[in-house]
Design a protein around this motif. Structure first.
Motif, PDB file in Angstrom:
ATOM      1  N   THR A 113     -25.457   8.170 -10.967  1.00 50.47           N
ATOM      2  CA  THR A 113     -26.563   8.479 -10.338  1.00 50.47           C
ATOM      3  C   THR A 113     -27.990   7.882 -10.978  1.00 50.47           C
ATOM      4  OG1 THR A 113     -25.430   9.866  -8.676  1.00 50.47           O
ATOM      5  CG2 THR A 113     -27.757   9.862  -8.597  1.00 50.47           C
ATOM      6  N   TYR A 159     -34.424  11.193  -2.519  1.00 54.61           N
ATOM      7  CA  TYR A 159     -33.709  12.397  -1.833  1.00 54.61           C
ATOM      8  C   TYR A 159     -32.478  12.088  -2.047  1.00 54.61           C
ATOM      9  CZ  TYR A 159     -38.449  13.121  -0.094  1.00 54.61           C
ATOM     10  OH  TYR A 159     -39.806  13.210  -0.129  1.00 54.61           O
ATOM     11  N   ALA A 160     -31.674  13.320  -1.797  1.00 57.48           N
ATOM     12  CA  ALA A 160     -30.023  13.422  -1.939  1.00 57.48           C
ATOM     13  C   ALA A 160     -29.720  14.159  -0.710  1.00 57.48           C
ATOM     14  CB  ALA A 160     -29.609  13.813  -3.307  1.00 57.48           C
ATOM     15  N   ALA A 161     -28.522  13.399  -0.028  1.00 59.68           N
ATOM     16  CA  ALA A 161     -28.187  14.101   1.324  1.00 59.68           C
ATOM     17  C   ALA A 161     -26.663  13.749   1.088  1.00 59.68           C
ATOM     18  CB  ALA A 161     -28.611  13.651   2.472  1.00 59.68           C
ATOM     19  N   THR A 185     -25.069  16.987  -3.928  1.00 57.05           N
ATOM     20  CA  THR A 185     -26.393  16.788  -3.977  1.00 57.05           C
ATOM     21  C   THR A 185     -26.926  18.231  -4.737  1.00 57.05           C
ATOM     22  OG1 THR A 185     -26.743  18.180  -1.810  1.00 57.05           O
ATOM     23  CG2 THR A 185     -26.528  15.856  -1.848  1.00 57.05           C
ATOM     24  N   LEU A 234     -26.918  17.217  -8.373  1.00 53.10           N
ATOM     25  CA  LEU A 234     -28.017  16.556  -8.597  1.00 53.10           C
ATOM     26  C   LEU A 234     -29.226  17.223  -8.805  1.00 53.10           C
ATOM     27  CD1 LEU A 234     -27.330  13.282  -6.550  1.00 53.10           C
ATOM     28  CD2 LEU A 234     -27.006  13.641  -9.137  1.00 53.10           C
ATOM     29  N   ALA A 235     -29.558  18.295  -7.840  1.00 53.10           N
ATOM     30  CA  ALA A 235     -30.641  19.046  -7.922  1.00 53.10           C
ATOM     31  C   ALA A 235     -30.648  19.750  -9.333  1.00 53.10           C
ATOM     32  CB  ALA A 235     -30.606  20.232  -6.709  1.00 53.10           C
ATOM     33  N   ILE A 294     -35.166  14.076  -8.340  1.00 50.69           N
ATOM     34  CA  ILE A 294     -34.653  14.100  -7.014  1.00 50.69           C
ATOM     35  C   ILE A 294     -35.708  15.150  -6.455  1.00 50.69           C
ATOM     36  CG2 ILE A 294     -33.030  15.229  -5.352  1.00 50.69           C
ATOM     37  CD1 ILE A 294     -31.765  12.642  -7.158  1.00 50.69           C
ATOM     38  N   ILE A 300     -33.295  18.165  -1.515  1.00 50.75           N
ATOM     39  CA  ILE A 300     -31.897  17.688  -1.184  1.00 50.75           C
ATOM     40  C   ILE A 300     -31.726  18.320   0.175  1.00 50.75           C
ATOM     41  CG2 ILE A 300     -30.768  17.520  -3.476  1.00 50.75           C
ATOM     42  CD1 ILE A 300     -29.630  20.515  -2.817  1.00 50.75           C
ATOM     43  N   PRO A 306     -28.120  19.006   1.919  1.00 45.64           N
ATOM     44  CA  PRO A 306     -26.590  19.191   2.063  1.00 45.64           C
ATOM     45  C   PRO A 306     -26.312  19.442   3.533  1.00 45.64           C
ATOM     46  CG  PRO A 306     -27.465  21.113   0.854  1.00 45.64           C
ATOM     47  CD  PRO A 306     -28.692  20.029   1.181  1.00 45.64           C
ATOM     48  N   VAL A 330     -34.554  22.369  -0.771  1.00 47.07           N
ATOM     49  CA  VAL A 330     -33.350  22.505  -0.048  1.00 47.07           C
ATOM     50  C   VAL A 330     -33.450  22.585   1.397  1.00 47.07           C
ATOM     51  CG1 VAL A 330     -31.038  23.393   0.246  1.00 47.07           C
ATOM     52  CG2 VAL A 330     -32.149  23.215  -2.101  1.00 47.07           C
ATOM     53  N   ASP A 347     -30.556  23.072   3.878  1.00 49.35           N
ATOM     54  CA  ASP A 347     -29.263  23.367   4.206  1.00 49.35           C
ATOM     55  C   ASP A 347     -28.726  23.388   5.246  1.00 49.35           C
ATOM     56  OD1 ASP A 347     -27.180  26.046   3.218  1.00 49.35           O
ATOM     57  OD2 ASP A 347     -26.449  23.893   3.534  1.00 49.35           O
TER      58      ASP A 347
END
Length: 168
Positions: free
Chosen positions: A52, A71-73, A82, A85-86, A93, A96, A98, A118, A120
């Motif tokens: 990544t 951003y990561a999802a 994710t 990654l955070a 990042i 995230i 998730p 986050v 979530d």
């Protein structure tokens, strides 16, 4: 899937896309399952965090990328990734998101370089990965709050009792 051209029908329109899978790429771990790094059945020796970071380096070097808005999802195991990654790439990042996350205890405490926001998203009717977490003899799954050392501060119900947004 293998390298090639594929089609998907979306909104009544047939669209094509091209997928490239490197020739020697394999991400199959235990139980012949594909998984991102962090799952107990992920392929040994695969460093998806480094992948990544390398991908971000390449994209940022070739394209106009707002590095403050990366951003990561992900969903299920991807959602759990994710969280990794955070923890590991908090400096790169922004936040995230998730969805129905499988958050496995990674074996080391998450200590991000800064707090990572986050969002979530997890349905309370999920019986595969229960929204409240699950601990069994074969699998230890936790919610993002316990994985990051933060506790939930606000819980709001939306769309009835089957969905929940929790802010950490």
């Amino acid at each position: 899937m293998s390298t090639g051209d594929y089609e998907v029908v979306s909104g009544g329109i047939t669209r094509t896309y091209r997928l490239h899978v490197p020739e020697k790429y394999t991400a199959v771990g235990d139980e012949n399952k594909q998984a991102w790094q962090g799952a107990p059945y992920s392929a040994a020796g695969v460093d998806d965090v480094k992948f990544t970071a390398d991908l971000l380096d390449k994209l940022e070097g070739e394209l106009c990328v707002d590095t403050d808005a990366v951003y990561a999802a992900g969903k299920s195991n991807g959602a759990g990734f994710t969280a990794i990654l955070a923890c590991e790439l908090a400096d790169r990042i922004a936040a995230i998101a998730p969805v129905a996350g499988a958050f496995y205890q990674p074996g080391k405490r998450c200590a991000p370089s800064r707090p990572v926001p986050v969002l979530d998203i997890h349905g309370t009717g999920d019986t595969t990965i229960p929204s409240g977490g699950d601990v069994s003899a074969t699998c230890r799954v936790c919610r993002p709050g316990s994985a990051t050392g933060r506790s939930a501060t606000t819980a709001t119900r939306i769309h009835g009792s089957r969905s929940r947004v929790t802010m950490y």
